[in-house]
Design a protein around this motif. Sequence first.
Motif, short mmCIF file in Angstrom:
data_model
loop_
_atom_site.label_atom_id
_atom_site.label_comp_id
_atom_site.label_asym_id
_atom_site.label_seq_id
_atom_site.Cartn_x
_atom_site.Cartn_y
_atom_site.Cartn_z
N GLY A 64 -6.09 -23.43 -16.07
CA GLY A 64 -5.40 -22.68 -17.12
C GLY A 64 -5.16 -21.24 -16.74
N ALA A 65 -6.09 -20.65 -16.00
CA ALA A 65 -5.97 -19.24 -15.61
C ALA A 65 -5.07 -19.03 -14.41
CB ALA A 65 -7.36 -18.67 -15.31
N GLU A 66 -5.03 -20.01 -13.49
CA GLU A 66 -4.27 -19.91 -12.24
C GLU A 66 -4.55 -18.58 -11.52
OE1 GLU A 66 -0.16 -20.53 -13.32
OE2 GLU A 66 -0.37 -22.71 -13.10
N PRO A 67 -5.81 -18.32 -11.20
CA PRO A 67 -6.14 -17.03 -10.58
C PRO A 67 -5.75 -16.97 -9.11
CG PRO A 67 -8.09 -18.40 -10.68
CD PRO A 67 -7.01 -19.16 -11.38
N ASP A 68 -5.39 -15.77 -8.65
CA ASP A 68 -5.19 -15.54 -7.23
C ASP A 68 -6.53 -15.57 -6.50
OD1 ASP A 68 -2.28 -14.82 -7.34
OD2 ASP A 68 -3.07 -13.21 -8.60
N VAL A 69 -7.55 -15.03 -7.17
CA VAL A 69 -8.87 -14.89 -6.57
C VAL A 69 -9.93 -15.35 -7.57
CG1 VAL A 69 -10.53 -13.29 -5.51
CG2 VAL A 69 -8.07 -12.88 -5.27
#
Length: 316
Positions: A64-69
């Motif tokens: 859901g967040a689709e973080p880069d890191v």
Amino acid sequence: MRTLIAGATGAVGQRLVPMLLDEGHEVVAMTRTEAKAGHLRELGAMPVVADALDLDAVMGAVRGAEPDVIVHQLTALTGATDMKHFDRVFATTNRLRTEGLRNLLDAGRAAGTRRIIVQSYTGWPFAREGGAVKDEDAPLDTDPPKAQRESLAAIRELEDMVTHARATHGIEGVVLRYGGFYGPGTSMSTRGDITDLIAKRRLPIIGDGGGVWSFTHIDDAARAVVATLEPGGPQGIFAIVDDEPVRVADWIPAFAEAIGAKPPRRVPAWLGKLAAGEVAVTMMTASRGASNARARRVLGFEPRWPSWRVGFREGL
């Protein structure tokens, strides 16, 4: 960038969230309980509630967040001062280091995450041989005290997963090996558990106190995450410690003086082993310190608190 912090309300996470927000990053703060979400929201982070040991929950949060890191700062060490039963005290933390990390890596691969930064530890895991101060290439202990074997195995597994994450998950991996934490929110703060033991003279120097420790102020731990955040940057293992490894026989009296306590008692090794166990004896008499030379050279890391001497007096 969008960064997901697993363990956002822990000692490092509490210092890291504001730093990243100040740098202009979008912060997704993962916490296990809804009760802590409100505070994270007030700081400006986007809270998500998930148990790191629940793969489905982690998968949902990360996708859901689709973080880069992803930043892994998960521990469960409140009140962890019982060295006689070390592995028992660290049991949940060891699961977070292994199962929790696997869950984050699997979720990160599904979400397209590019980089993962993971907390590890330096000092007692080193082999108790050779010089007093080690670098990241020095071997870890092959024969740790019995009560510490599970914890060392978990650290080995964690570091192996992270250093191979690019090959297994397509994610760049960074291991930050911290030393003994001190400063706000840690066991060595103005109201910390170790501070209380030293104040009451219940943390004696065992044997000759010849074990060497390295320390890390909690703000320097968080600053090291910021220094390694950029995808495409250096990967591998880095010791994030101050410039001055120190013998137990020197740091405990200095800490006692800094908090206005009486000098610590001394006990022979045989009595220390009887009262506190083999782990306490080896950590106080045979532990090795760590060098921060690689972090300085490769990351440009410069500790805000370069010596525990000043940190104990001014940084608790």
